[in-house]
Write an enzyme that holds these catalytic residues in place. Structure first.
Site, mmCIF file in Angstrom:
data_model
loop_
_atom_site.group_PDB
_atom_site.id
_atom_site.type_symbol
_atom_site.label_atom_id
_atom_site.label_comp_id
_atom_site.label_asym_id
_atom_site.label_seq_id
_atom_site.Cartn_x
_atom_site.Cartn_y
_atom_site.Cartn_z
ATOM 1 N N HIS A 145 40.101 44.853 32.398
ATOM 2 C CA HIS A 145 41.309 44.172 32.862
ATOM 3 C C HIS A 145 42.351 43.978 31.763
ATOM 4 C CE1 HIS A 145 43.724 41.577 35.403
ATOM 5 N NE2 HIS A 145 43.712 40.646 34.460
ATOM 6 N N ASP A 168 37.719 45.518 37.843
ATOM 7 C CA ASP A 168 37.996 45.850 36.444
ATOM 8 C C ASP A 168 37.367 44.856 35.478
ATOM 9 O OD1 ASP A 168 39.558 43.578 36.694
ATOM 10 O OD2 ASP A 168 41.473 44.575 36.294
ATOM 11 N N SER A 201 48.507 41.725 35.370
ATOM 12 C CA SER A 201 47.687 40.638 35.901
ATOM 13 C C SER A 201 48.540 39.629 36.667
ATOM 14 C CB SER A 201 46.921 39.981 34.743
ATOM 15 O OG SER A 201 45.969 39.066 35.212
#
Length: 590
Positions: free
Chosen positions: A549, A498, A212
């Site tokens: 995610h 996602d 991320s």
């Protein structure tokens, strides 16, 4: 109940649970059901956690490359190092990233906010407060008890022989700007030193594995160390960069959070809970807290209309789309006539407004304090550069290092990049916004600390006169178009991705941008591996085939990629594309 309590990181000794007769309170079949539920979960933890690593170990895989793990935003635990009399009770306590955090928020919100907010002028701790990132693997193995983050990857690496001597979790204070990470905590110097130590001890190059926002931090590190030690250092010390669900071109979610203090997570809760949340910790307070975190601003969308679309369409619009995704902010017609979203615009006193990416960023700045505007200008750049000569100049400008559209990858031909991300989960892409009552945008009590006036000796609250009294903004949760394309839920227009990051941000640089010489002069090999979101409905975290995610960190396919690269079998990682990302990326105005 005992099994449930064992899952928490602190116990409740004041309650005498032994004195409760659960056997007599619960019917036998219900008790048997709960016993089976906990025992099945326990067996899942005992077996599936290590499955990928054990399978590769059976094939002869052994540790090769030292691993450095870089967590994403909000996944690193933060703890207090404040020692004043009033704050001593918080010393070394987790203010973020544990179940005790929930207790602090509920019972001592003002003090919690005071610790978690940053000085809006310096971007550092407010006077009298010190908060630092926790260290070690436990800093991001779990967010709270039972809610794993990096633990699955660590367990599968351990299954092929890795231990604490070959895994380093580069925990960082995700609230800080990249520049202040180095200035205050010497974060990038520490990572560089750790990599050099890895090479000296093992004789092998290190693998950077980031998730991320951590991928943006990793990109910044590669540019920083290129300037500090040269591209040859990267070739000598870094084997590969595993980019997991990286926020490379930003996140529309950040655009909503920094404008309104809201996102899909907060507007889709039941009305009663929404009312309680607003009374307890209002959207205005949340927006002020988010804006004090310079790190979160690194995820504002990059590239403008060239990437995210103009009034005529966006690269990721579906063929059957009824409206374009390009309007990041859209205000429905409103006014004195009617607040009904279905009322014709012609009858409204306030007409609709639509903002594409090029317009949305200035709009956000106009509705934020000047401190926030200065912070953005001095730390980040969100443009799109196509001139190779200018890109070369940008390589020396730290404000460009978080934007892959304005800088090139290091000139390190032996480096390898693996992009792994999920696809197939509805993801917020753009928003319906409504205006609320006017408020002082820069005067939220308890957030931002005190700032020293250059012309005086005493500390004063910062006061900004640039935009002193502005209407507040909220996601318009009243707007729902369930059957539309794209679908709108509670004011959030959904696209592909996602669940958190839009597909166009996850994959565009991987499948197209880094194939261009101006962004990848050394021709670094980039492999893209998409994971189709196929959640196990019986597993709260989605199971081994999730593409969510965060939960992707436990997916078998992702863990297989990480372990293969770690043990020196990265050449076995094959490209796999499920989404239309190549078509979308080709429509970007490169």
């Amino acid at each position: 109940m005992s099994d449930l309590l064992d899952a928490f990181d602190y116990q409740l000794p004041e309650f005498n649970f032994e004195g409760l007769k659960y056997d007599s309170m619960l019917p036998a079949d219900v008790k048997e059901h709960f016993d089976k539920l906990f025992s099945d979960s326990r067996r899942w933890f005992e077996t599936l956690d290590f499955q990928v690593g054990r399978s590769l170990a059976a094939e002869g895989a052994k540790p090769k490359h030292p691993m450095i793990l870089m967590p994403g935003i909000i996944s690193t635990g933060l703890e207090s190092w404040t020692t004043s009399e009033d704050e001593a009770a918080y010393f070394r306590k987790r203010l973020w990233g544990s179940t005790s955090m929930i207790r602090n928020v509920l019972f001592d919100k003002e003090k919690w906010v005071k610790h978690l907010s940053l000085d809006t002028v310096t971007g550092l701790d407010p006077p009298g407060v010190r908060v630092r990132a926790a260290k070690g693997l436990d800093a991001a193995s779990y967010f709270a008890a039972g809610y794993w983050i990096w633990s699955k990857i660590i367990q599968n690496l351990a299954a092929v022989g890795y231990d604490i001597n070959m895994i380093y979790l580069a925990a960082y204070d995700w609230r800080l700007s990249m520049y202040n990470l180095e200035e205050r905590d010497h974060f990038f110097t520490q990572v560089k030193t750790q990599i050099e130590l890895n090479t000296k001890i093992s004789g092998e190059k290190t693998v950077l594995c980031a998730h991320s926002m951590g991928s943006t931090v990793a990109l910044y590190f590669l540019k920083w160390v290129e300037q500090e030690a040269g591209a040859a250092w990267i070739d000598q010390h870094i084997e590969g960069f595993i980019n997991i669900a990286g926020t490379m071109l930003g996140v529309p979610k950040a655009m909503a959070a920094l404008l309104t203090g809201e996102m899909r997570d907060t507007v889709q809760v039941p009305p009663l809970l929404s009312y309680l949340l607003e009374r307890f910790f209002s959207s205005t307070e949340r927006a002020a807290l988010f804006r004090s975190w310079a790190g979160s601003a690194s995820m504002l969308i990059k590239g403008g209309d060239a990437v995210w679309g103009n009034d005529t369409g966006a690269p990721d619009d579906r063929p059957d789309a009824q409206v374009t995704q390009s309007h990041i902010y859209e205000y429905a017609a409103r006014g004195n006539v009617s607040e009904d979203a279905n009322t014709p615009e012609a009858s409204q006193s306030v007409k609709s407004q639509k903002f594409t990416a090029d317009q949305a960023l200035p709009w956000l700045m106009q509705h934020a304090p000047s401190d926030f505007q200065k912070m953005i200008k001095t730390n980040y750049s969100n443009g799109f550069e196509r001139d190779p000569k200018q890109i070369k100049r940008n390589n020396k400008d730290h404000t460009k290092w978080t934007n892959p559209l304005e800088v090139a990858l290091p000139n390190a031909p032996n480096l390898k990049i693996y992009c792994v991300y999920g696809w197939g989960k509805p993801t917020e892409r753009s928003y319906w916004i409504r205006t609320g009552p006017n408020a002082y945008s820069d005067h939220t009590p308890g957030i931002g600390g005190n700032h020293t006036d250059a012309g005086k000796d005493k500390h004063l609250r910062n006061h900004t006169s640039a935009f002193p009294y502005l209407p507040t903004n909220r996601i318009d949760a009243r707007i729902n178009f369930e059957d539309a394309v794209p679908k709108v839920e509670s004011g959030c227009r959904l696209g592909e991705g996602d669940g958190t990051v839009s597909l166009i941000s996850l994959g565009s640089m991987c499948v197209h941008g880094w194939n261009l010489k101006r962004y990848n002069p050394a021709g670094i090999k980039v492999v893209t591996r998409e994971i189709l979101h196929q959640p196990d409905e019986m597993d709260l975290r989605g199971g081994p085939k999730t593409g969510d995610h965060v939960d992707i960190l436990g997916a078998h396919d992702l863990n297989d990629v990480v372990v293969r690269v770690a043990v020196g079998r990265g050449h076995e990682v094959e490209e796999k594309i499920h989404s239309p990302i190549r078509e979308y990326a080709a429509k970007i105005q490169w």
